[in-house]
Design an enzyme around this catalytic site. Structure first.
Site, short mmCIF file in Angstrom:
data_model
loop_
_atom_site.label_atom_id
_atom_site.label_comp_id
_atom_site.label_asym_id
_atom_site.label_seq_id
_atom_site.Cartn_x
_atom_site.Cartn_y
_atom_site.Cartn_z
N ASP A 211 29.00 -62.85 -5.76
CA ASP A 211 29.10 -61.98 -6.92
C ASP A 211 30.56 -61.84 -7.33
O ASP A 211 31.47 -61.87 -6.48
CB ASP A 211 28.55 -60.59 -6.59
CG ASP A 211 27.04 -60.58 -6.42
OD1 ASP A 211 26.39 -61.58 -6.79
OD2 ASP A 211 26.51 -59.57 -5.91
N ARG A 212 30.78 -61.66 -8.60
CA ARG A 212 32.15 -61.58 -9.11
C ARG A 212 33.04 -60.58 -8.35
O ARG A 212 34.19 -60.88 -8.05
CB ARG A 212 32.12 -61.24 -10.60
CG ARG A 212 33.49 -61.17 -11.23
CD ARG A 212 33.40 -61.03 -12.73
NE ARG A 212 34.71 -61.06 -13.34
CZ ARG A 212 34.92 -61.27 -14.63
NH1 ARG A 212 33.91 -61.46 -15.44
NH2 ARG A 212 36.14 -61.27 -15.11
#
Length: 251
Positions: free
Chosen positions: A71-72
């Protein structure tokens, strides 16, 4: 074979853990996309292609295969392929769940049990970029399974180790929130809003996989930077997070 490195202040975006002709293990900084999207913002695949092109003076296109995603807002160890054959074999390891991933996280509170397995069904709302958590199967939801163990507690926080047995978007964030323990600084899943911008307290600490050519089992390790809330725990406790979980098993 185990390769480990602890990022230090001032590390470049491309902090390389290991590299050979077939694969590349790096430390992904929080806030960088794993793969390009329509925002045009920096992503790891593009950055690695540029880096390889410069370092090796390669003309034309450079191959970098995305094997898995983070995830970012999540940082830590991430694995890429440098050949299409390597990408195919590593991707098969992910699909067959022969790809070992251990994360460390800091959560609010503490789970009811010091260790256990969480099994939920996650349904993604792409428009809002958030997933909902369900205890039973529902339409368009995918099964999500993880093992966790509490390493230690500090005031209202707990340091936990998590082994993913499935790889769903926002899985750790959503499942820990569902049991009343949102990740520190993760406002999207219920954590109190911090003062200023902060990276969520989730780190990809260990990746284990059979090498796509030699078949030797290799493990890459990375530990979070010395920032809040990680500084509440000693280096020994962070190391313990990688050994506290039961041995890896297939689901």
């Amino acid at each position: 074979m185990t390769i480990d490195r602890t990022p230090a202040a001032g590390d470049s975006v491309l902090s390389i853990l290991y590299e050979d002709n077939h694969l590349l293990a790096v430390v992904k900084p929080p806030g960088i996309l794993s793969q390009a999207d329509d925002t045009g913002e920096s992503d790891m695949v593009t950055l690695l292609k540029q880096d390889l092109k410069i370092r090796y003076g390669k003309p034309g296109n450079v191959y970098v295969g995305l094997v898995h995603r983070l995830d970012r807002p999540v940082g830590g160890a991430m694995l890429f392929a440098k050949t299409s054959k390597g990408a195919s074999r590593l991707s098969e390891s992910v699909r067959s769940r022969a790809f070992d991933k251990i994360y460390i996280a800091v959560v609010h509170g503490s789970p009811a049990a010091r260790a256990g397995r969480l099994r939920h069904y996650l349904r993604k709302d792409s428009a809002r970029n958030i997933v909902s958590v369900h205890s039973q199967e529902v339409s368009e939801a995918k099964e999500a399974i993880l093992d966790y163990a509490v390493v230690s507690n500090r005031n209202q926080y707990s340091l936990i180790a998590v082994r993913l047995l499935t790889g769903r978007p926002h899985q750790i964030r959503a499942q820990m929130s569902a049991v009343g323990c949102p990740l520190v600084f993760d406002r999207k899943y219920g954590a109190p809003a911090p003062d200023g911008e902060r990276d969520i307290a989730l780190w990809s600490a260990s990746i284990g996989v059979a090498h796509p050519v030699t078949k030797e089992w290799i493990t890459f390790q990375s530990f979070p930077p010395q920032t809040e809330p990680w500084t509440r725990w000693s280096e020994e406790e962070l190391q313990q997070a990688l050994t506290i979980l039961p041995d890896r098993e297939r689901v």
